[in-house]
Design a protein around this motif. Structure first.
Motif, PDB file in Angstrom:
ATOM      1  N   VAL A 386       0.838  -1.198   0.000  1.00  0.00           N
ATOM      2  CA  VAL A 386       0.000   0.000   0.000  1.00  0.00           C
ATOM      3  C   VAL A 386       0.872   1.247   0.000  1.00  0.00           C
ATOM      4  O   VAL A 386       0.606   2.224  -0.712  1.00  0.00           O
ATOM      5  N   ARG A 387       1.941   1.210   0.771  1.00  0.00           N
ATOM      6  CA  ARG A 387       2.823   2.374   0.821  1.00  0.00           C
ATOM      7  C   ARG A 387       3.514   2.591  -0.525  1.00  0.00           C
ATOM      8  O   ARG A 387       3.686   3.728  -0.974  1.00  0.00           O
ATOM      9  N   ARG A 388       3.909   1.521  -1.195  1.00  0.00           N
ATOM     10  CA  ARG A 388       4.564   1.665  -2.502  1.00  0.00           C
ATOM     11  C   ARG A 388       3.600   2.244  -3.526  1.00  0.00           C
ATOM     12  O   ARG A 388       3.992   3.053  -4.376  1.00  0.00           O
ATOM     13  N   VAL A 389       2.339   1.849  -3.461  1.00  0.00           N
ATOM     14  CA  VAL A 389       1.340   2.442  -4.357  1.00  0.00           C
ATOM     15  C   VAL A 389       1.218   3.931  -4.084  1.00  0.00           C
ATOM     16  O   VAL A 389       1.214   4.754  -5.004  1.00  0.00           O
ATOM     17  N   VAL A 394       1.732   9.373  -5.884  1.00  0.00           N
ATOM     18  CA  VAL A 394       1.922  10.783  -5.553  1.00  0.00           C
ATOM     19  C   VAL A 394       3.099  11.356  -6.342  1.00  0.00           C
ATOM     20  O   VAL A 394       3.042  12.486  -6.837  1.00  0.00           O
ATOM     21  N   SER A 395       4.156  10.560  -6.490  1.00  0.00           N
ATOM     22  CA  SER A 395       5.301  11.024  -7.267  1.00  0.00           C
ATOM     23  C   SER A 395       4.910  11.286  -8.713  1.00  0.00           C
ATOM     24  O   SER A 395       5.314  12.293  -9.310  1.00  0.00           O
ATOM     25  N   GLU A 589      12.218  -1.085  -5.334  1.00  0.00           N
ATOM     26  CA  GLU A 589      13.017   0.081  -4.940  1.00  0.00           C
ATOM     27  C   GLU A 589      12.553   1.327  -5.687  1.00  0.00           C
ATOM     28  O   GLU A 589      12.467   2.415  -5.098  1.00  0.00           O
ATOM     29  N   GLN A 590      12.264   1.193  -6.964  1.00  0.00           N
ATOM     30  CA  GLN A 590      11.715   2.325  -7.704  1.00  0.00           C
ATOM     31  C   GLN A 590      10.449   2.842  -7.039  1.00  0.00           C
ATOM     32  O   GLN A 590      10.257   4.056  -6.871  1.00  0.00           O
ATOM     33  N   GLU A 591       9.563   1.948  -6.685  1.00  0.00           N
ATOM     34  CA  GLU A 591       8.274   2.337  -6.107  1.00  0.00           C
ATOM     35  C   GLU A 591       8.448   3.019  -4.757  1.00  0.00           C
ATOM     36  O   GLU A 591       7.778   4.011  -4.461  1.00  0.00           O
TER      37      GLU A 591
END
Length: 976
Positions: A386-389, A394-395, A589-591
């Motif tokens: 969820v945090r990676r999404v 947002v980015s 890592e990208q996410e």
């Protein structure tokens, strides 16, 4: 091609409102292990706006952004296909087309005055819930844009007649054919019919049916206009170089006297559930079986909307998604997977797709897919997922903050919020929800909505199921219902007539335009790393982002002639593992960083690109360097990626445009020329199937190296800081014993052999036409006059080719020509998708247009004025975004131009003349040398092509050449 008439699907919630504005961030630079939190980013996002309403009910939003001398003008109408009554499907979209064909005081094509003032990002779209129109114009021309939008809002009907209705009916029907003609092009119809009752507001496609389009009358046009296009049913947004005081004055001046229209009643929408699982199978001319899973879910204002969108993103939207990790990378049952929520105002569709890996039993993948979906709906995502999404979403939004207009810019964000949620600031609530939604909320929403029966569709390879292609240029040319003309303000029976608007605006002439600023291209600074790699930076401080392109002198032209596909497979493997990171670790890592690393290639350059948040720049560059310098080319990963690429090639060979592009460029350049390859560069499947890890590593050592590299960047960083960070990662780039690769351009393109190459694609309601020739000279030549001449011939919406095939004849949704400009050689390319029964007529028409243009019917004074004015005035709006600046920097370097090149263009445009443009076109183009490629149904088009007097070579679709293979001449066909 510029087109105002594209239909556009609504974006998933997590992407639909992407472009926002941002208060400057005061964030500490990230270390290698620290990243900025999504909640911190969200708290800084803001689009300041003011709102007012006119007495006639028009709601107006104003956002001031002074970074460029442009203003986005957008009008959103609360009318879409869900408002269409039975028997009138497709009418909202047909009407949108008519809105571009002239109003009472602006009777010509809408594009004419808009090109004169340098409008960019101009379009109109229709979807289930709305119809919108938008353009970005120079500040000095905002009154012209408001005049035009107000005239078609208040005074359209006097400009609509039977001929325009019939023409646009044909255009829309060709738009429908163009969409239907794609692989999997019939899926949406099956989706809607399978999930919703026929009388449901969302139960039919926005494009409509051929039968209903054929039945549209002038009565319908007038009733639709008076019933839905009143100012009280619209939202107007002005965003950019304008303030509230000016906006109030101008909006009141141009819109204030337009009378209110009837109130549009809310549409009642329920969310139906299937009584039981429904399985459907469709046959289509596709390369691989694709599985679909659909559920109806709530619309965007429902509390479950954001959790469902996050859940879909975790499932199939991330690079490290659940489905990708399990089905593609792990068990290798599929070659690609997706999941998203198609979010509409009052309804949504939770959508999952999986393409079966060749050799895998579709039933095995289907069973496994259903197991994963059931388990995921019951257990939900992890906190890290969820945090990676949240971070990646947002980015991405922050990266899109620069644009005030277009279909997804800040004007669109504010307009959608007011139209759909009665709140222009709705985006703030959604962002806060994205940053704060818990895994449990996502699990609860998934469990609630995905526990209901599913619609399961399988599209399998085979002859397409029977296709109803009713409607044609012949049938559409007949007068409907005996109506030839009607009063300008006609109202259908049962409607209350709207009073004629009374205005003190002089609509007998267009407003006087103000001054136009020249483009101010950012200053580009250059430094050099210790190993000789040049670094070019255009600093932009408005957003905490950096866009960087690591460009190599390689490209598709570097692909070995005896091993086509090596470059593409090498690039595809770069992100699939390094000596220190697995493919999943790279994706995750990208996410977590909110970064995005992508690979790509033009004919001349291979590029590895980075988008990063500057607070996370250090770890983002660490990841980029590892990918570029240390790819592992792992054998197991290679087998998976190879399967995906072979599937992509197979898919390309079922797509009309893909087939044409794989054949056309080898035909004009010749198979021995480095540019004589299929346009995608995917290569020969026989070669791709045999390439080894050693082959890819060898290509990497020869071509992706320090002595072929150049770095371009745009963003919020100083040159000193960027150079230091790049030096620490790339300054000691290890050299290899391999000599650098060398492209061999000694093989000249063969002499032109005019002919038609017909690729037989049965059951095609449209034909895809490509035509063109290789030009003399190189891309570094001065082609300004030739480019302008092509804008008039085929390079713009108002160009002769498009206006004839689309606006005059209604045979195409859009046709154009382009100069393909490369470092070594240039080409002239014509592209025209046309209805199948007009294939031969269309080629004949294009040949006649080009011949006349180069002889007796050269450039006219109005064409020159329109082209020169548009070219000068659109310059400031052309470089609003960092992405546009970065692309221009790379073009300038490739073609040997200074980085301030675009600032010199306005003066040069002013000096252009019709004789100079005519001379440039006549020196470069020769209609007798044009080679044609047609992808279409041989049974339908061959009799037409035989009449054109050119040799015809026939290629079965299954035998379409991969890199210029020989076509078979038709026996005595077309040789008259």
């Amino acid at each position: 091609m510029p087109s105002a008439l594209l239909r556009r699907r609504a974006l998933p919630l997590l992407l639909a409102l992407a472009p926002l504005a941002l208060v400057p961030l005061a964030l500490a630079p990230a270390t290698a292990s620290a990243q900025v939190d999504p909640a911190t980013l969200v708290s800084k996002v803001d689009i300041p706006y003011s709102q007012f309403s006119l007495k006639n009910g028009l709601r107006v939003i104003v956002h001031t952004d002074r970074k460029a001398p442009v203003v986005a003008v957008a009008v959103w109408y609360n009318v879409g296909s869900k408002h269409e009554p039975a028997g009138k499907t497709g009418f909202a979209h047909l009407f949108e087309h008519l809105m571009f064909n002239g109003s009472e005081h602006a009777p010509g094509d809408y594009f004419e005055p808009m090109q004169q003032i340098g409008a960019t990002d101009m379009n109109g779209t229709t979807w289930f819930d709305r119809t919108n129109y938008y353009q970005t114009v120079p500040t000095g021309a905002v009154e012209t844009a408001l005049f035009m939008e107000s005239d078609r809002m208040g005074y359209l009907l006097g400009g609509v007649d039977q001929a325009k209705l019939d023409n646009q009916r044909g255009v829309v029907q060709n738009e429908k054919r163009q969409g239907d003609n794609q692989p999997y092009g019939m899926v949406e119809y099956a989706q809607l019919a399978g999930l919703l009752p026929a009388d449901h507001p969302y139960g039919h496609s926005t494009i409509g049916s051929m039968k209903d389009l054929d039945g549209a009358t002038l009565d319908d046009v007038r009733a639709w206009f008076t019933g839905h296009y009143g100012p009280n049913n619209a939202v107007l947004v002005l965003a950019g170089d304008i303030d509230v005081k000016t906006a109030k004055r101008l909006v009141t001046k141009y819109f204030g006297a337009i009378p209110r229209g009837p109130a549009v009643a809310p549409v009642k929408v329920d969310i139906p559930a299937l009584p039981a699982r429904k399985d459907i199978t469709l046959k289509d001319r596709v390369a691989t079986t694709r599985l679909y899973r659909w559920w109806t879910v709530p619309g965007l204002n429902d509390p479950d909307a954001t959790p469902l969108a996050i859940g879909a993103h975790v499932l199939g939207g991330l690079a490290s998604s659940r489905l990708d990790n399990i089905l593609v990378k792990g068990e290798q049952l599929a070659v690609s997977v997706t999941a998203q929520v198609q979010q509409l105002a009052q309804l949504g569709f939770f959508e999952v797709t999986a393409d079966v890996k060749p050799g895998v039993d579709p039933a095995v993948l289907a069973k496994r897919l259903d197991e994963i979906l059931a388990d995921y709906a019951a257990k939900g995502p992890t906190a890290d997922e969820v945090r990676r999404v949240a971070m990646s979403d947002v980015s991405a939004r922050i990266g899109a903050l620069e644009q005030v207009g277009d279909g997804g810019g800040k004007a669109a964000v504010l307009g959608q919020g007011l139209l759909y949620s009665n709140d222009p600031g709705r985006y703030k609530k959604e962002l806060a929800e994205i940053a704060s939604t818990t895994p449990e909320r996502v699990r609860a929403a998934l469990s609630k909505w995905l526990s209901r029966p599913v619609l399961a569709l399988s599209v399998v390879p085979g002859a397409r199921d029977e296709y109803d292609d009713a409607g044609s240029s012949d049938s559409a040319s007949k007068t409907r219902s005996g109506i030839v003309s009607a009063p300008a303000h006609y109202v259908a029976e049962g409607e209350q007539p709207a009073p004629t608007a009374v205005t003190d605006v002089d609509r007998s002439k267009f407003p006087t335009v103000g001054s136009f600023a020249n483009v101010d291209f950012p200053t580009v600074e250059t430094a050099t790393l210790s190993n000789g790699v040049k670094v070019h930076l255009a600093r932009r401080t408005g957003l905490p982002t950096l866009r960087l392109a690591l460009s190599f002198d390689a490209g598709k032209a570097a692909d070995p002639k005896d091993a086509q596909g090596t470059q593409a497979l090498t690039l595809a493997m770069l992100k699939e593992g390094t000596a220190r990171r697995t493919s999943i670790q790279i994706a995750e890592e990208q996410e977590r960083l909110g970064a995005n690393i992508s690979v790509g290639a033009s004919l001349d350059r291979t590029t590895v690109s980075l988008y990063a948040l500057t607070p996370n720049l250090a770890p983002s560059l660490d990841l980029l360097a590892d990918i570029v310098l240390n790819p592992s080319f792992d054998a197991k990963e290679l087998e998976r990626v190879r399967a995906g690429m072979l599937n992509a090639i197979a898919q390309e060979r079922t797509d009309p445009r893909g087939l044409a592009r794989r054949t056309f460029f080898p035909a004009i350049y010749g198979p021995d020329h480095p540019y004589g390859i299929g346009a995608s560069g995917a290569g020969d499947p026989a070669v791709v199937a045999k390439l080894t890890s050693q082959n890819l590593a060898s290509f990497h050592r020869k071509w992706l190296r320090a002595d072929t590299a150049e770095i371009f960047a745009v963003g919020d960083v100083t040159l000193a800081d960027l150079t230091a960070q790049l030096e620490s990662r790339f300054g000691a780039w290890p050299m290899t014993r391999d000599l650098p690769g060398k492209k061999d351009f000694s093989a000249a393109p063969p002499p032109a052999r005019p002919r038609i190459i017909l690729i037989d694609r049965p059951q095609s309601p449209q034909s895809m036409i490509y035509g063109g020739m290789v030009l003399s000279g190189t891309g570094k030549d001065d082609l300004l006059d030739l480019t302008a001449a092509n804008d008039i011939l085929g390079g713009s919406f108002l160009a002769r080719i498009n206006m004839d095939l689309r606006e005059n004849k209604g045979w195409s949704y859009g046709a154009y020509s382009v100069l393909e400009r490369n470092a070594q050689t240039n080409a002239y390319v014509i592209v025209a998708p046309v209805q199948a029964d007009r294939t031969g007529d269309s080629i004949a028409a294009i040949r006649s247009i080009v011949t006349d243009f180069l002889s007796a019917k050269g450039i006219t004074a109005p064409e020159l004025e329109r082209t020169v004015n548009g070219a000068i005035r659109e310059l400031p709006g052309g470089y609003e975004t960092s992405g546009a600046v970065l692309a221009q920097m790379q073009r300038d370097a490739l073609l040997g131009r200074p980085f301030d090149y675009v600032e010199s263009l306005a003066a040069r445009y002013k000096d252009q003349s019709a004789p100079a443009l005519d001379a440039a076109a006549r020196a470069a183009l020769d209609p007798a040398k044009i080679i044609w490629v047609v992808v279409g149904d041989k049974a339908v088009v061959m009799p037409q092509l035989a009449k054109l007097g050119l040799p015809v070579e026939i290629v079965p679709q299954a035998d379409a050449p991969d890199s210029g293979g020989a076509a078979k001449p038709a026996a005595n066909e077309g040789r008259k």
